[in-house]
Design an enzyme around this catalytic site. Structure first.
Site, PDB file in Angstrom:
ATOM      1  N   ARG A 120      35.791 -37.146  10.591  1.00 19.92           N
ATOM      2  CA  ARG A 120      36.824 -38.144  11.253  1.00 19.92           C
ATOM      3  C   ARG A 120      36.244 -37.971  12.988  1.00 19.92           C
ATOM      4  O   ARG A 120      35.712 -37.127  13.430  1.00 19.92           O
ATOM      5  CB  ARG A 120      37.947 -37.586  11.179  1.00 19.92           C
ATOM      6  N   THR A 396      38.705 -50.091   7.069  1.00 21.75           N
ATOM      7  CA  THR A 396      38.241 -48.778   6.412  1.00 21.75           C
ATOM      8  C   THR A 396      37.621 -49.392   4.837  1.00 21.75           C
ATOM      9  O   THR A 396      37.728 -50.481   4.487  1.00 21.75           O
ATOM     10  CB  THR A 396      39.653 -48.067   6.180  1.00 21.75           C
ATOM     11  N   THR A 414      35.841 -45.469   8.209  1.00 22.42           N
ATOM     12  CA  THR A 414      36.486 -46.545   8.782  1.00 22.42           C
ATOM     13  C   THR A 414      36.018 -46.761  10.364  1.00 22.42           C
ATOM     14  O   THR A 414      35.470 -45.831  10.934  1.00 22.42           O
ATOM     15  CB  THR A 414      38.057 -46.312   8.794  1.00 22.42           C
ATOM     16  N   ASN A 416      38.500 -47.862  11.861  1.00 22.87           N
ATOM     17  CA  ASN A 416      39.953 -48.217  11.945  1.00 22.87           C
ATOM     18  C   ASN A 416      40.362 -49.875  11.752  1.00 22.87           C
ATOM     19  O   ASN A 416      40.468 -50.021  10.554  1.00 22.87           O
ATOM     20  CB  ASN A 416      40.505 -47.776  13.463  1.00 22.87           C
ATOM     21  N   ASP A 438      45.022 -44.267  16.212  1.00 23.80           N
ATOM     22  CA  ASP A 438      45.793 -43.544  15.202  1.00 23.80           C
ATOM     23  C   ASP A 438      46.506 -42.222  15.605  1.00 23.80           C
ATOM     24  O   ASP A 438      47.380 -41.672  14.971  1.00 23.80           O
ATOM     25  CB  ASP A 438      44.812 -43.253  14.078  1.00 23.80           C
ATOM     26  N   SER A 468      45.616 -41.657   7.334  1.00 22.58           N
ATOM     27  CA  SER A 468      45.977 -41.651   6.098  1.00 22.58           C
ATOM     28  C   SER A 468      44.872 -41.739   4.908  1.00 22.58           C
ATOM     29  O   SER A 468      45.365 -41.772   3.676  1.00 22.58           O
ATOM     30  CB  SER A 468      46.866 -42.879   5.796  1.00 22.58           C
ATOM     31  N   GLY A 488      43.500 -49.587   3.972  1.00 17.70           N
ATOM     32  CA  GLY A 488      44.929 -49.926   3.899  1.00 17.70           C
ATOM     33  C   GLY A 488      45.676 -49.417   4.923  1.00 17.70           C
ATOM     34  O   GLY A 488      47.060 -49.591   4.801  1.00 17.70           O
ATOM     35  N   GLY A 489      45.203 -48.367   5.891  1.00 13.99           N
ATOM     36  CA  GLY A 489      46.071 -48.020   6.910  1.00 13.99           C
ATOM     37  C   GLY A 489      47.146 -47.186   6.012  1.00 13.99           C
ATOM     38  O   GLY A 489      46.854 -46.313   5.351  1.00 13.99           O
TER      39      GLY A 489
HETATM   40  O1  DON Z   1      42.623 -43.226   9.100  1.00 20.17           O
HETATM   41  C1  DON Z   1      43.471 -44.205   9.028  1.00 20.17           C
HETATM   42  O2  DON Z   1      44.481 -43.789   8.348  1.00 20.17           O
HETATM   43  C2  DON Z   1      43.399 -45.665   9.471  1.00 20.17           C
HETATM   44  N1  DON Z   1      42.348 -45.636  10.617  1.00 20.17           N
HETATM   45  C3  DON Z   1      42.601 -46.365   8.502  1.00 20.17           C
HETATM   46  C4  DON Z   1      42.378 -47.850   8.595  1.00 20.17           C
HETATM   47  C5  DON Z   1      42.544 -48.729   7.561  1.00 20.17           C
HETATM   48  O3  DON Z   1      42.682 -48.280   6.304  1.00 20.17           O
HETATM   49  C6  DON Z   1      42.228 -50.174   7.645  1.00 20.17           C
HETATM   50  N2  DON Z   1      42.177 -50.919   6.542  1.00 20.17           N
HETATM   51  N3  DON Z   1      42.565 -51.716   5.814  1.00 20.17           N
END
Ligand code: DON
Length: 586
Positions: A120, A396, A414, A416, A438, A468, A488-489
């Site tokens: 990360r 992501t 990702t 992001n 984030d 997430s 999917g954030g």
């Molecule tokens: O790490 C995370 O939780 C977010 N940056 C993920 C971003 C993400 O899944 C975007 N995609 N749809």
């Protein structure tokens, strides 16, 4: 009698009876006909891809094919996953990357062990808690999203290098070469790219992104055009020659720093040179007789996945059925409680104490589950973070790979947002991430995924922003059974949870589970998101119960594989165009 067998047995009896009357030899032949104990149920509506000697599943067919070719050349699952990740940086530029970060979960067959790699991004050393606030302590619109200040120190190349140099079989050059070739020779600009390049405004505001991703005059490529990324090809070739240092020191690092200094970014040469991946103990849980191995902080995903499964284990009953309002109600109430805890307790464990054992404790889940009553909604403002034991007050994309030796990789990475900050580092062909969003810019103020948080996820130098992302491997009798994950954030954790429930509880095949409509609730806002495929009767019942329901086109994009009877079964999520499970058969 098992599904579909009744029909079969009836037909079988008829055949035998008719044969006995008409033709004895034919009868003997017919009597031998039986459904073999195969991997598929012929009558299922959706079928996984089947492979006997390895498989790669990703959100892009070309990248999956690259991974499969690496397996055919004698590479293992780690080589295949690394090659797929580099290729995604070319073929899925909105999420694939060299300049973002992620998590990787490995199962190493020979050692019979699993490990997590945290690659990360971290906050630059010059970052500070209030860096996204104005003089009135209010968040400055866009600062954490479409600027270079939004960029965390990238971890992707370090993560891929770590995985490959410790566990890969082929050379570093071999696993990067296919990506370099795709970037240099060009790929067909597909409809997915056409749509996403068209709708991402930030991209066209950055002259370098215009130069790299658009035709002269910042005009969109058309589907069917050949799209070449020469700068990115040169960057990949440089990293292939110089290894990890090819990104974190030397020419590329200088290009990144020059742009940071010119355009208000905080990442320094020291930040890049000092970046380290981390190996942290996995989060472990059990569900319905399976062992769950998943990502620890700075992901919130693993902790809350296990917490949700624990609650579901208490509340699940035989009369629950997929798609029913009753099931969705129970799941929504589970989600609210878990996301409420997330807002208070989760952050980077290098900086804050996170009660991971308490949150994943079965007894704590039983206490939370007691507050969920069938048919009764607890409004989000009546739900507060709980008190797990052992806590002193205080775009992501995912890819999964398996090889014939049984090594398994499950990784989510990702930038992001789609295309990250939208800012391309001049001369490199690389888009910079906007993962600093984030973090919590201000306690209680939702980030771009609507997630709220506090002190535990406040910005601090060199801290990992909370994520997430939930790459997960499920074990059955000690052996890997299922690898999955999704973008999917905030919706990642609930999507992975539903995938596991569908396979491990409802016994769906992997493709059925992947296709099944999903829901999501994240406590705040107090909204139940429901995919359009959910039946309208259930939606009406949920609304009658008092849920504020919002329809979503799609929730997540799970790229999963399952291991069964010596074969790999794969399912790419149809919610994204061009996702594919590619099989290796010998
Ligand atoms: O790490 C995370 O939780 C977010 N940056 C993920 C971003 C993400 O899944 C975007 N995609 N749809």
């Amino acid at each position: 009698m098992p599904k579909y067998r009744a029909n079969f047995v009836y037909t079988h009896i008829c055949i035998i009876f008719s044969c006995a009357l008409i033709l004895l030899p034919g009868c003997l032949y017919a009597a031998d006909l039986q459904e073999p104990d195969g991997l598929i149920n012929y009558y299922d509506r959706f079928h996984p891809t089947i492979a006997r000697a390895g498989m790669v599943v990703s959100q892009n067919e070309i990248a999956s094919e690259v991974g499969a070719q690496i397996l055919k050349q004698g590479g293992n699952a780690i080589d295949a996953a690394v090659a797929t990740a580099f290729s995604l940086a070319v073929t899925l530029p909105r999420a694939g990357n060299l300049t973002g970060g992620g998590f990787m979960l490995l199962y190493l067959a020979e050692e019979d062990t699993s490990l997590t790699i945290n690659y990360r991004e971290v906050a630059p050393a010059a970052a500070s808690e209030n860096m996204f606030l104005d003089k009135n302590s209010e968040p400055v619109a866009d600062l954490s999203l479409h600027t270079l200040a939004a960029a965390g120190v990238p971890g992707t190349v370090a993560g891929l290098f770590y995985a490959h140099s410790n566990y890969g079989k082929l050379s570093w050059k071999q696993v990067i070469k296919p990506a370099e070739k795709l970037a240099r020779q060009g790929i067909v600009f597909n409809d997915d790219m056409y749509r996403n390049f068209a709708i991402t405004e930030g991209l066209r505001q950055n002259p370098e992104s215009c130069r790299v991703y658009f035709k002269p005059g910042c005009n969109l490529y058309r589907p069917g055009d050949i799209f070449k990324q020469t700068d990115l090809a040169n960057t990949l070739a440089y990293i292939a020659r110089h290894g990890r240092d090819g990104f974190y020191k030397g020419k590329i690092a200088k290009q990144i720093i020059a742009e940071m200094e010119k355009s208000g970014g905080l990442i320094s040469a020291e930040d890049l040179a000092n970046y380290q991946v981390e190996i942290r103990p996995a989060i472990r849980g059990t569900f319905n007789g399976y062992d769950i191995v998943t990502m620890p902080p700075p992901s919130s995903g693993g902790v809350h996945l296990v917490q949700m499964l624990n609650m579901f284990e208490v509340l699940a009953s035989k009369d629950l059925s997929p798609g029913s309002a009753k099931l969705m109600h129970i799941q929504a109430e589970i989600f609210k409680r878990a996301y409420a805890d997330r807002s208070k307790y989760l952050g980077d464990t290098d900086f804050v104490k996170v009660p991971t054992a308490g949150l994943t404790d079965k007894k704590y889940a039983r206490e939370l589950a007691k507050t969920i009553k069938a048919g009764a909604i607890t409004p989000s403002d009546k739900i507060h973070p709980g008190k797990p034991p052992g806590y002193e007050s205080p775009d992501t994309t995912h890819f999964s790979a398996v090889d014939k030796a049984g090594n398994v990789v499950s990784s989510t990475y990702t930038l992001n947002h789609s295309f990250g900050s939208g800012i391309t580092i001049p001369g490199t062909g690389m888009l910079m991430n906007n993962t600093m969003d984030d973090f919590v810019a201000k306690a209680g103020v939702p980030n771009s995924y609507g997630l709220v948080g506090g002190k535990a996820n406040a910005i601090a130098p060199l801290k990992h922003p909370l994520s997430s992302m939930t790459p997960t491997i499920v074990f059955k009798n000690g052996k890997p059974f299922l690898a999955t994950g999704t973008p999917g954030g905030s919706k990642i954790i609930s999507a992975v949870f539903q995938q596991l429930v569908n396979v491990l509880f409802f016994d769906m095949n992997l493709a059925e589970a992947t296709n099944a409509p999903r829901i999501h609730h994240q406590w705040q806002p107090d909204v139940l998101y429901v995919e359009e495929g959910v039946n309208t009767d259930s939606i009406a019942l949920l609304k009658n119960m008092g849920y504020k329901v919002e329809l979503s086109k799609s929730l997540g994009s799970l790229q999963s594989l399952m291991l069964k009877d010596g074969a790999a079964l794969g399912a790419a999520d149809p919610r994204r165009p061009h996702a594919k499970a590619v099989a290796v058969d010998h």
